[in-house]
Design a protein around this motif. Sequence first.
Motif, PDB file in Angstrom:
ATOM      1  N   ASP A 273       0.814  -1.212   0.000  1.00 10.54           N
ATOM      2  CA  ASP A 273       0.000   0.000   0.000  1.00 10.54           C
ATOM      3  C   ASP A 273       0.850   1.265   0.000  1.00 10.54           C
ATOM      4  O   ASP A 273       0.471   2.271  -0.600  1.00 10.54           O
ATOM      5  N   ALA A 312      -7.428  -7.164  -3.700  1.00  8.85           N
ATOM      6  CA  ALA A 312      -8.688  -7.009  -2.970  1.00  8.85           C
ATOM      7  C   ALA A 312      -9.347  -8.351  -2.690  1.00  8.85           C
ATOM      8  O   ALA A 312      -9.992  -8.523  -1.642  1.00  8.85           O
ATOM      9  N   ALA A 316     -10.560  -9.569   0.965  1.00  9.37           N
ATOM     10  CA  ALA A 316     -11.963  -9.910   1.210  1.00  9.37           C
ATOM     11  C   ALA A 316     -12.113 -11.348   1.690  1.00  9.37           C
ATOM     12  O   ALA A 316     -12.920 -11.632   2.585  1.00  9.37           O
ATOM     13  N   LYS A 319     -11.232 -11.466   5.257  1.00 11.62           N
ATOM     14  CA  LYS A 319     -12.304 -10.828   6.036  1.00 11.62           C
ATOM     15  C   LYS A 319     -13.471 -11.782   6.235  1.00 11.62           C
ATOM     16  O   LYS A 319     -13.966 -11.955   7.367  1.00 11.62           O
ATOM     17  N   GLN A 431      -4.679  -2.576   5.836  1.00  8.81           N
ATOM     18  CA  GLN A 431      -5.870  -3.088   5.147  1.00  8.81           C
ATOM     19  C   GLN A 431      -7.049  -3.001   6.112  1.00  8.81           C
ATOM     20  O   GLN A 431      -7.625  -4.030   6.527  1.00  8.81           O
ATOM     21  N   GLU A 433     -10.067  -2.314   5.761  1.00  8.10           N
ATOM     22  CA  GLU A 433     -11.330  -2.873   5.284  1.00  8.10           C
ATOM     23  C   GLU A 433     -11.511  -4.325   5.716  1.00  8.10           C
ATOM     24  O   GLU A 433     -12.633  -4.844   5.759  1.00  8.10           O
ATOM     25  N   GLU A 436     -13.483  -4.075   8.991  1.00  7.20           N
ATOM     26  CA  GLU A 436     -14.683  -3.230   9.065  1.00  7.20           C
ATOM     27  C   GLU A 436     -15.935  -4.098   9.064  1.00  7.20           C
ATOM     28  O   GLU A 436     -16.043  -5.051   8.292  1.00  7.20           O
ATOM     29  N   ASP A 438     -19.509  -5.462   8.150  1.00  7.01           N
ATOM     30  CA  ASP A 438     -20.175  -5.435   6.861  1.00  7.01           C
ATOM     31  C   ASP A 438     -21.320  -6.450   6.912  1.00  7.01           C
ATOM     32  O   ASP A 438     -21.094  -7.605   7.289  1.00  7.01           O
TER      33      ASP A 438
END
Length: 442
Positions: A273, A312, A316, A319, A431, A433, A436, A438
């Motif tokens: 990143d 990504a 994901a 996650k 990262q 996300e 987070e 959801d």
Amino acid sequence: MSDIPRRAASRTAKLAGLPLGVAGRAAAGFGRRLTGGDRDEISAQLAAKSAEQLFAVLGELKGGAMKFGQALSVAEAAIPEEFAEPYREALTKLQAAAPPMPMSDVDYMLTQQFGRSWKSRFAEFDETPAASASIGQVHKAVWSDGREVAVKVQYPGAEEALRSDLRQLGRLSRVLQPLVPGMEIRPLIDELRDRMEEELDYRDEATYQREFAAIFEGDPEVKVPRVIGSAPKAVISEWVQGRPLASVIREGSVDERDHAANLLAKFHYSAPDRARLLHADPHPGNFGILDDGRLLVLDFGAVARLPDGMPAELVAMTKYALQGRGGDLMALMRSAGFVRSGARIEQEQVLAYLAPFTEPLEVEEFHFTRRWIQRQAERVGDLRSPDAAIGRSLNLPPRFLLVHRVTMGTLAILCQLDGHVRLREIVAEWQPEMFEPDAPTG
């Protein structure tokens, strides 16, 4: 340079002799068992002798053979403990050891790269190499303006040697496999071959190193040496010396090992990143710890560009696995090509399969140990295990292969360090996300 073919023939003979030596020792061991020798003791002796021969030969070679040994050195932590000890010391030596290239060859290569007057660029040049790598060696020198510099010079004939070694190792992969229990040898050799071309032109390495150095300039935790000059077979950068990471692994205190482990984790997870780049050669020989506590990062021959940062899909997937969202996880894995065509697999099975890989992210601080990574290798490597059956239904798409390998290599070093790492906090910074909340979609 007429002796290069002779050197190549010698290298091939040494590699080809490995399985014969192992077979001979096995036959001798069988003979001793017939005459009443202790089976376990004889097996331990055979393992030690096999390790000694394998890494003595690889240590004498350069190019693909040494690259192969360095790659094995990272995965050493995953080798079952009953086999690991004979290999550990020999593997560590391969991270930064090879016979020196004679000064006549150094002069030949630098003359090719910088012209006959190359010596005039330096106030001093130490003819004794300070370090060695898989396809080159490093000399300490003083630049004409008084700066201390590192001069990395590629071995003459490195390209031919690299290809020859990897071809020979590929042919021997089935025979070499028993020497390194718990590892898949053939895929490792195949990937080394795929990455080979990128490391042969030092101008590419210099470009990556300049980019990393610019991004991490002034960073309180990471130091990347600045590049001063480069050519296809040589690169000159500022001289920076730290304590080798292998030394920290071998004899560092708990605090020193934890410090190094956290710095390495931060570098690995932040670079995609911060720099849109991934340092793709994670073995302890490429890292050190400076006196001021910073992580020293070396050798940028293998680097991957990640224009969008960490993929990504991988973020994901992690996650969804962390949140137990099996439906979303399966849908994503099928669409991204992680599930083999026609495979019948339940979401609960995939969640169970991935659970150990999310363990380090479920707690504030995770203790990376050799035993932990050995359990992961055993879990997916034992053909009788349900997890192994699930693994055979899954697929790793080529576009994610490098990121996966580098991440696993980094985790293996954390296990070698026996480090207590605040990995959840580190990953959440780069990262976010992944953590987070959801609402589930399935």
